[in-house]
Design a protein around this motif. Structure first.
Motif, PDB file in Angstrom:
ATOM      1  N   TYR A  95       3.004  -0.222  -5.794  1.00 15.37           N
ATOM      2  CA  TYR A  95       2.479   1.115  -5.478  1.00 15.37           C
ATOM      3  C   TYR A  95       2.010   1.831  -6.743  1.00 15.37           C
ATOM      4  CZ  TYR A  95       3.064   6.186  -4.950  1.00 15.37           C
ATOM      5  OH  TYR A  95       2.904   7.545  -5.012  1.00 15.37           O
ATOM      6  N   THR A  98      -1.372   1.031  -8.235  1.00 13.40           N
ATOM      7  CA  THR A  98      -2.573   1.521  -7.551  1.00 13.40           C
ATOM      8  C   THR A  98      -3.123   2.789  -8.199  1.00 13.40           C
ATOM      9  OG1 THR A  98      -1.299   2.809  -5.919  1.00 13.40           O
ATOM     10  CG2 THR A  98      -1.854   0.526  -5.350  1.00 13.40           C
ATOM     11  N   THR A 104      -3.168   5.758  -4.930  1.00 12.72           N
ATOM     12  CA  THR A 104      -1.764   6.157  -4.898  1.00 12.72           C
ATOM     13  C   THR A 104      -1.491   7.320  -3.953  1.00 12.72           C
ATOM     14  OG1 THR A 104      -1.644   5.469  -7.206  1.00 12.72           O
ATOM     15  CG2 THR A 104       0.209   6.725  -6.356  1.00 12.72           C
TER      16      THR A 104
END
Length: 337
Positions: A95, A98, A104
């Motif tokens: 995550y 990103t 995100t």
């Protein structure tokens, strides 16, 4: 999206009503007896819708597939504290990376969903095997994600796609590694102590509050705590008379999700958004447990999570990582396919 200055932002209102409508099919989970999967359904719809609407169909499909796989792994790993902690750290690591693609903001619900799956696994079929539960949860995730993706792709077809904001690699790596380490450690504590929802709320707050930059984190932490306290009161007012009625609680949650969406889309201050998001999440989670205890837990967990998020970035600043506020790079967004 900036506010137009009018009392009602009609475009934001229409979009939030559409988002509310997308969540209504989740009510079918109740007569099917798998209402514990409602949270995953909600997260899947929101995730697919946002990514397809703001980027493109290909990315949305990739994100939905990753969301489904991550939650299935999390469910299988949940009985094993170390494995669960490594799973959470791995999901948060991906995550965080990103930030380099600008996704995100749109996909934060993915690691949040994993946190809840680990902390309180939604065993939708109590008398069945783990494999059967995984199958049902996987289907819920895929159906929800595809449903949200389809709607987002249709609505986003004619909508402008603003540039995606990318963070520099140095900031991305520092932020990602720090966040993954903290979330992994907290997950280990949660699994060992059986904090369940309380621990998931702490993780949720860290994921939302923590920003690549101390100043932004302080501001967002303050907004989140303020919005949480006001939302706490709203959840009590709505939840007390509806406590013990899961269908009514879920419908009220969908309405509050819609209002929260309107606050976000119309460019209102972040604490306005949190004010309605908080009771929405409290009600949808409390529908399968107890609204009152969920509400009180939500408050202290937010304070703890916000303090941890700010503390981590203060430590990073103290040891020399002052460049986390580097100017982000804007890159063109993708067109819908």
């Amino acid at each position: 999206m900036p506010s137009t200055g009018s009392v009602i932002n009609r475009k934001a209102l229409v979009q939030s009503l559409i988002a509310m409508g997308l969540l209504l099919p989740g009510m079918l989970l109740f007569p099917l007896g798998i209402n514990l999967a409602m949270c995953l359904f909600t997260y899947g719809v929101i995730l697919g819708f946002l990514v397809a609407w703001r980027t493109d169909l290909r990315r949305a499909m990739l994100v939905v597939g990753s969301f489904t796989l991550a939650n299935l792994i999390a469910y299988a790993a949940s009985p094993y504290p170390l494995l669960a902690a490594l799973t959470m750290a791995g999901v948060v690591f991906v995550y965080g990376l990103t930030l380099r693609t600008g996704l995100t903001t749109f996909i934060v619900v993915a690691p949040i969903s994993v946190a809840f799956t680990i902390a309180q696994p939604p065993t939708v079929l109590p008398n069945s095997s783990v494999a059967a539960n995984l199958l049902v949860l996987g289907l819920v995730c895929i159906i929800a994600g595809l449903w949200g993706t389809a709607a987002g792709a249709v609505i986003g077809r004619k909508a402008p796609h603003p540039p995606l904001t990318q963070m520099p690699w140095r900031s991305t790596w520092v932020y990602t590694c720090s966040l993954a380490l903290v979330c992994g450690a907290i997950t280990l504590v949660v699994c060992l102590t059986k904090f369940q929802q309380d621990g998931a709320w702490v993780l949720l707050t860290i994921l939302i509050v923590a920003q690549p930059g101390v100043h932004r984190t302080w501001r967002k932490a303050g907004d989140r705590v303020l919005g949480t306290f006001i939302g706490f009161a709203i959840a009590l007012v709505v939840g007390i008379p509806l406590n013990g009625h899961p269908v009514a609680l879920t419908l009220a949650a969908i309405l509050l999700f819609g209002i929260a969406g309107y606050m976000m889309l119309s460019g209102r201050p972040y604490w306005h958004y949190v004010t309605f998001l908080t009771p929405a999440v409290v009600l949808v989670v409390g529908a399968s447990s107890n609204v009152i205890s969920t509400d009180f837990n939500r408050v202290w967990s937010t304070i703890v999570g916000a303090a941890l998020a700010v503390g981590v970035l203060l430590v990073l600043g103290a040891i020399g990582f002052h460049d986390l506020d580097e100017k982000a790079e804007a890159t063109p967004g993708s067109s819908p396919t």
